[in-house]
Motif scaffolding. Sequence first.
Motif, PDB file in Angstrom:
ATOM      1  N   VAL A 137       0.868  -1.182   0.000  1.00 23.81           N
ATOM      2  CA  VAL A 137       0.000   0.000   0.000  1.00 23.81           C
ATOM      3  C   VAL A 137       0.901   1.228   0.000  1.00 23.81           C
ATOM      4  CG1 VAL A 137      -1.699   1.343   1.292  1.00 23.81           C
ATOM      5  CG2 VAL A 137      -1.908  -1.143   1.183  1.00 23.81           C
ATOM      6  N   ALA A 138       0.828   2.029  -1.064  1.00 23.33           N
ATOM      7  CA  ALA A 138       1.605   3.270  -1.130  1.00 23.33           C
ATOM      8  C   ALA A 138       0.966   4.296  -0.194  1.00 23.33           C
ATOM      9  CB  ALA A 138       1.634   3.804  -2.552  1.00 23.33           C
ATOM     10  N   VAL A 139       1.803   4.986   0.574  1.00 26.27           N
ATOM     11  CA  VAL A 139       1.324   5.974   1.543  1.00 26.27           C
ATOM     12  C   VAL A 139       2.016   7.307   1.264  1.00 26.27           C
ATOM     13  CG1 VAL A 139       1.072   6.562   3.982  1.00 26.27           C
ATOM     14  CG2 VAL A 139       1.028   4.153   3.272  1.00 26.27           C
ATOM     15  N   THR A 141      13.003   9.909  -9.372  1.00 26.28           N
ATOM     16  CA  THR A 141      12.392  10.797 -10.359  1.00 26.28           C
ATOM     17  C   THR A 141      10.874  10.619 -10.349  1.00 26.28           C
ATOM     18  OG1 THR A 141      12.440   9.181 -12.149  1.00 26.28           O
ATOM     19  CG2 THR A 141      14.437  10.527 -11.830  1.00 26.28           C
ATOM     20  N   PRO A 142      10.136  11.586 -10.905  1.00 19.12           N
ATOM     21  CA  PRO A 142       8.687  11.391 -11.015  1.00 19.12           C
ATOM     22  C   PRO A 142       8.332  10.078 -11.708  1.00 19.12           C
ATOM     23  CG  PRO A 142       9.243  13.659 -11.516  1.00 19.12           C
ATOM     24  CD  PRO A 142      10.547  12.925 -11.361  1.00 19.12           C
ATOM     25  N   ASN A 143       9.043   9.747 -12.773  1.00 16.44           N
ATOM     26  CA  ASN A 143       8.773   8.511 -13.504  1.00 16.44           C
ATOM     27  C   ASN A 143       8.981   7.283 -12.614  1.00 16.44           C
ATOM     28  OD1 ASN A 143       8.307   7.140 -16.182  1.00 16.44           O
ATOM     29  ND2 ASN A 143      10.316   6.315 -15.697  1.00 16.44           N
ATOM     30  N   GLN A 144      10.001   7.307 -11.770  1.00 14.70           N
ATOM     31  CA  GLN A 144      10.273   6.176 -10.879  1.00 14.70           C
ATOM     32  C   GLN A 144       9.208   6.061  -9.790  1.00 14.70           C
ATOM     33  OE1 GLN A 144      14.268   7.427 -10.000  1.00 14.70           O
ATOM     34  NE2 GLN A 144      15.186   5.967 -11.428  1.00 14.70           N
ATOM     35  N   TYR A 145       8.764   7.195  -9.237  1.00 13.24           N
ATOM     36  CA  TYR A 145       7.674   7.155  -8.260  1.00 13.24           C
ATOM     37  C   TYR A 145       6.387   6.640  -8.908  1.00 13.24           C
ATOM     38  CZ  TYR A 145      10.283   9.812  -4.698  1.00 13.24           C
ATOM     39  OH  TYR A 145      11.193  10.223  -3.750  1.00 13.24           O
ATOM     40  N   LEU A 146       6.099   7.114 -10.109  1.00 12.64           N
ATOM     41  CA  LEU A 146       4.919   6.665 -10.843  1.00 12.64           C
ATOM     42  C   LEU A 146       4.931   5.157 -11.015  1.00 12.64           C
ATOM     43  CD1 LEU A 146       2.433   7.211 -12.778  1.00 12.64           C
ATOM     44  CD2 LEU A 146       4.108   7.411 -14.607  1.00 12.64           C
ATOM     45  N   ASN A 147       6.053   4.620 -11.457  1.00  8.12           N
ATOM     46  CA  ASN A 147       6.146   3.179 -11.675  1.00  8.12           C
ATOM     47  C   ASN A 147       6.062   2.392 -10.375  1.00  8.12           C
ATOM     48  OD1 ASN A 147       6.457   2.627 -14.587  1.00  8.12           O
ATOM     49  ND2 ASN A 147       8.212   3.981 -14.420  1.00  8.12           N
ATOM     50  N   PHE A 148       6.615   2.949  -9.292  1.00  5.84           N
ATOM     51  CA  PHE A 148       6.496   2.237  -8.016  1.00  5.84           C
ATOM     52  C   PHE A 148       5.037   2.152  -7.587  1.00  5.84           C
ATOM     53  CE2 PHE A 148       5.788   2.278  -3.496  1.00  5.84           C
ATOM     54  CZ  PHE A 148       6.329   1.041  -3.186  1.00  5.84           C
ATOM     55  N   PHE A 201      -0.792   9.953  -9.927  1.00  8.32           N
ATOM     56  CA  PHE A 201      -0.004   8.795 -10.367  1.00  8.32           C
ATOM     57  C   PHE A 201      -0.813   7.513 -10.190  1.00  8.32           C
ATOM     58  CE2 PHE A 201       4.542  10.670  -9.516  1.00  8.32           C
ATOM     59  CZ  PHE A 201       4.375  11.524 -10.593  1.00  8.32           C
ATOM     60  N   SER A 202      -1.516   7.397  -9.069  1.00  2.00           N
ATOM     61  CA  SER A 202      -2.350   6.219  -8.820  1.00  2.00           C
ATOM     62  C   SER A 202      -3.433   6.090  -9.888  1.00  2.00           C
ATOM     63  CB  SER A 202      -2.990   6.312  -7.428  1.00  2.00           C
ATOM     64  OG  SER A 202      -2.009   6.455  -6.430  1.00  2.00           O
ATOM     65  N   THR A 203      -4.067   7.205 -10.201  1.00  2.00           N
ATOM     66  CA  THR A 203      -5.116   7.197 -11.226  1.00  2.00           C
ATOM     67  C   THR A 203      -4.546   6.783 -12.573  1.00  2.00           C
ATOM     68  OG1 THR A 203      -6.175   9.013 -10.018  1.00  2.00           O
ATOM     69  CG2 THR A 203      -6.984   8.568 -12.235  1.00  2.00           C
TER      70      THR A 203
END
Length: 369
Positions: A195-197, A262-269, A286-288
Motif C-alpha cells: 500500500v503506497a502511503v 524521479t517522477p517517472n520512478q515514483y509513478l512506476n512504483f 499517479f495512482s489514477t
Amino acid sequence: MKKFVISGFYGLGNTGDEAILEAIIDNLREEFDNPDITVFSLSPERTAKEHNVKSVYRAWRKENKEKVKALKEADLLISGGGGLLQDAYPTKFLFGPLPYYLLIVLLAKLCNTKVMFFSQGIGPVTSGWGKFLMKLANLADFITVRDQYSKELLHKLGVTKPETVVTSDIVFAFQAKEDRSGIESLPLKGDEKLVAVSVRPWFDRTQQFEDMAGVLDNLIEEEGVTPVFVPMEGHHDVDASEKVMSYMKHPDKTVMLGKDFTPNQYLNFIGECEMTIGMRLHALIFSTLKGIPHIGFSYDKKVESLLKRSGMWKYSADLDNIDVKQVTENAKAILHNREAESLTVSKNAEGMRNEAKRNLHLMKEKFFA
C-alpha cells in the motif's frame, strides 16, 4: 521553430511539479517540430541537464536580463501548470507565489509576448492584496484550468477577460518510461501486499498523522498489508512519514522509499501497489494514471476535485474529518473488490488523459493555427 518559456515551481525538488514540467516538455516535443524551450528554474543547471532545455534562474536575485531576453524571443509564455496562483503561503507585497508568477506574466506582456495559463489549479486566494493582484491575470491571452472549481474561482476574483477552458492536470498526459528502480530498491520478498502511503506537512496540523497511523495499523493487523511511504517532496515528506510512524503500533511493518527518485520512478512504483492512501495530489494522480484504487485525505479543493473525477471520493475523507474506523472499512472494501475499482479508476483516467492532451491542442489552435 517555435520558442517557449515555461514558468512554474520548478527546480525545487517537488515531485508533482517536476512531473508537470516533464509532461509539458514531452508533449511540446510531440506536438511541435524541435521546439526551443527555456525553463525558469531555481536549479537551472540541473533542469537544463535533466530535460535537455535552456534554463534561467527563476528568482529575482539574478539573471533578470536573461529572463527578459528569453521572454522577448519567445512565441509563448506557458505559466503553469500546477497550483501557482494562491496565497495559502505568506504573500507580502512582492514576496510569495502569487506576485511572483503574475509579475512574470506582466513582464512577458511588456515584452509583447503571448501568455497562456496552462492546466492550472487556482486558489485559495483569500487576502485583500491577493485578490487585487489576481486582476493581473486578465493580461493572459488564454487560460486552461485543471478543474471546474478553478474556473469558477477565477470568475469570482474578476478574471473574466481571457477565455477559460476546463481541461485536466497535464500530468495525466505524462509519458511513462519503464523503470523498476523504486521497487527494486526495497528489501521485499515479493509476495507483500503493498500500500503506497503519501503524507505531507500541512501548516501546524498533526491530527492527520495520528489518523493515518490508526488506519495503517488496522490494515496491517486485519489485511496483512505492507505500507510503503512515498516521500514526494524530499525531507518534508520524510519528516511527515516519520511522524505517522511515531504514532503507529507496528512501524516495523512499514517501509520508506527513498526521497530522491524521479517522477517517472515514483509513478512506476505506485503502479506496483494494491492501493494508495495519501495526501499529495500527484501521488493520487499517479495512482489514477496506473489504475491503482486510492483513498485521499483532502486538504485542498484540488485534491477533492481530483478524487471526484477519479471516482474515489466516496472512499476518501476531508483532512479535518477523518474517521479512522470508516476509512479502514473503505480501504478493506477496495482491497476486497480491487479489480472492479481498478477498472473504474482506469476508465476515468482515460478521460482525464484526453483532457490533458487537449491543453496542447487548444494551445495550437489559439496561438499557432
